[in-house]
Enzyme design. Structure first.
Site, PDB file in Angstrom:
ATOM      1  N   HIS A   1      -3.306   4.031   2.805  1.00 17.27           N
ATOM      2  CA  HIS A   1      -3.591   3.021   3.302  1.00 17.27           C
ATOM      3  C   HIS A   1      -2.227   2.244   3.451  1.00 17.27           C
ATOM      4  O   HIS A   1      -1.405   2.201   2.411  1.00 17.27           O
ATOM      5  CB  HIS A   1      -4.734   2.076   2.632  1.00 17.27           C
ATOM      6  CG  HIS A   1      -4.471   1.681   1.567  1.00 17.27           C
ATOM      7  ND1 HIS A   1      -5.160   2.797   0.492  1.00 17.27           N
ATOM      8  CD2 HIS A   1      -4.234   0.985   0.534  1.00 17.27           C
ATOM      9  CE1 HIS A   1      -4.771   2.585  -0.620  1.00 17.27           C
ATOM     10  NE2 HIS A   1      -4.349   1.291  -0.693  1.00 17.27           N
TER      11      HIS A   1
ATOM     12  N   GLY B   1       0.817  -1.253  -0.006  1.00 10.63           N
ATOM     13  CA  GLY B   1       0.061  -0.020   0.099  1.00 10.63           C
ATOM     14  C   GLY B   1       0.961   1.355   0.010  1.00 10.63           C
ATOM     15  O   GLY B   1       1.621   1.440  -0.931  1.00 10.63           O
ATOM     16  N   ARG B   2       0.731   2.059   1.066  1.00  7.28           N
ATOM     17  CA  ARG B   2       1.485   3.105   1.139  1.00  7.28           C
ATOM     18  C   ARG B   2       1.343   4.396   0.153  1.00  7.28           C
ATOM     19  O   ARG B   2       2.078   4.825  -0.604  1.00  7.28           O
ATOM     20  CB  ARG B   2       3.030   3.167   1.266  1.00  7.28           C
ATOM     21  CG  ARG B   2       3.790   2.321   2.435  1.00  7.28           C
ATOM     22  CD  ARG B   2       4.976   2.320   2.302  1.00  7.28           C
ATOM     23  NE  ARG B   2       5.768   1.615   3.333  1.00  7.28           N
ATOM     24  CZ  ARG B   2       6.166   2.205   4.453  1.00  7.28           C
ATOM     25  NH1 ARG B   2       5.903   3.529   4.680  1.00  7.28           N
ATOM     26  NH2 ARG B   2       6.838   1.419   5.256  1.00  7.28           N
ATOM     27  N   HIS B   3      -0.149   4.347  -0.300  1.00  7.83           N
ATOM     28  CA  HIS B   3      -0.633   5.112  -1.166  1.00  7.83           C
ATOM     29  C   HIS B   3      -2.200   5.594  -1.128  1.00  7.83           C
ATOM     30  O   HIS B   3      -2.780   4.967  -0.207  1.00  7.83           O
ATOM     31  CB  HIS B   3      -0.538   4.706  -2.631  1.00  7.83           C
ATOM     32  CG  HIS B   3      -1.027   3.761  -2.954  1.00  7.83           C
ATOM     33  ND1 HIS B   3      -0.497   2.329  -3.141  1.00  7.83           N
ATOM     34  CD2 HIS B   3      -2.379   3.306  -3.133  1.00  7.83           C
ATOM     35  CE1 HIS B   3      -1.290   1.428  -3.381  1.00  7.83           C
ATOM     36  NE2 HIS B   3      -2.455   1.902  -3.368  1.00  7.83           N
ATOM     37  N   ALA B   4      -2.519   6.491  -1.568  1.00  8.91           N
ATOM     38  CA  ALA B   4      -4.066   6.910  -1.771  1.00  8.91           C
ATOM     39  C   ALA B   4      -4.483   7.153  -2.947  1.00  8.91           C
ATOM     40  O   ALA B   4      -3.686   6.853  -3.758  1.00  8.91           O
ATOM     41  CB  ALA B   4      -4.299   8.204  -0.840  1.00  8.91           C
TER      42      ALA B   4
END
Ligand code: TYD
Length: 133
Positions: free
Chosen positions: A98, A49-52
């Site tokens: 997230h 993840g580590r993005h929107a």
């Protein structure tokens, strides 16, 4: 007014002798499904993840194993969800940052509202933090 992430309890049809079936039918869903993808064999040391997303909305389901999902919304609401049942989904609205960690056996199914589009990703946390709620 932004929607925050929330848990969806899918119907669980069956019993312990026969086993179960869960269904994501459209009347239960906050969007119409456009894509389904799944991730598996993710090492326990990896954080995904580590993005929107600007527009994409998704529902994550741990169809096997456990998934820990940490979310953050513009405005600062941070939550932690532990997905450990194949009948439970986590709805993530647009602009939901997230990050996920997986148990060794985890299989994550993602039900998505849009086709894959790299330009829809916000991968820079500083850019995410500048978004107005
Ligand atoms: P990404 O969405 O960053 O995965 P995660 O949130 O699990 O870390 O996607 C990882 C890679 O896979 C990225 O290079 C884009 C590619 N990808 C596709 O080509 N199609 C897809 O439908 C998805 C979800 C990812």
């Amino acid at each position: 007014m932004m929607t925050n992430p929330y848990i969806i309890n899918f119907p669980r049809i069956g019993n312990s002798a026969l086993g179960y079936i869960s269904v994501s039918e459209n009347d239960l869903m906050p969007f119409e499904t456009k894509r389904v993808y799944w991730t598996y064999y993710t090492p326990e040391s990896i954080r995904r993840g580590r993005h929107a997303h600007h527009a994409l909305e998704q529902i994550l389901v741990a169809v096997a194993g456990n998934i820990t999902v940490e979310t953050e919304m513009p405005g600062g609401l941070k939550e932690k969800f532990i997905l450990d049942s194949p009948s439970v989904g986590l709805f993530m609205p647009k602009y939901c940052w997230h990050e996920m960690e997986y148990s060794h056996t985890a299989v994550q199914m993602c039900i998505a509202s849009m086709v894959y589009e790299e330009s829809d990703y916000i991968r820079d946390y500083e850019a995410f933090k500048k978004l107005q709620p």
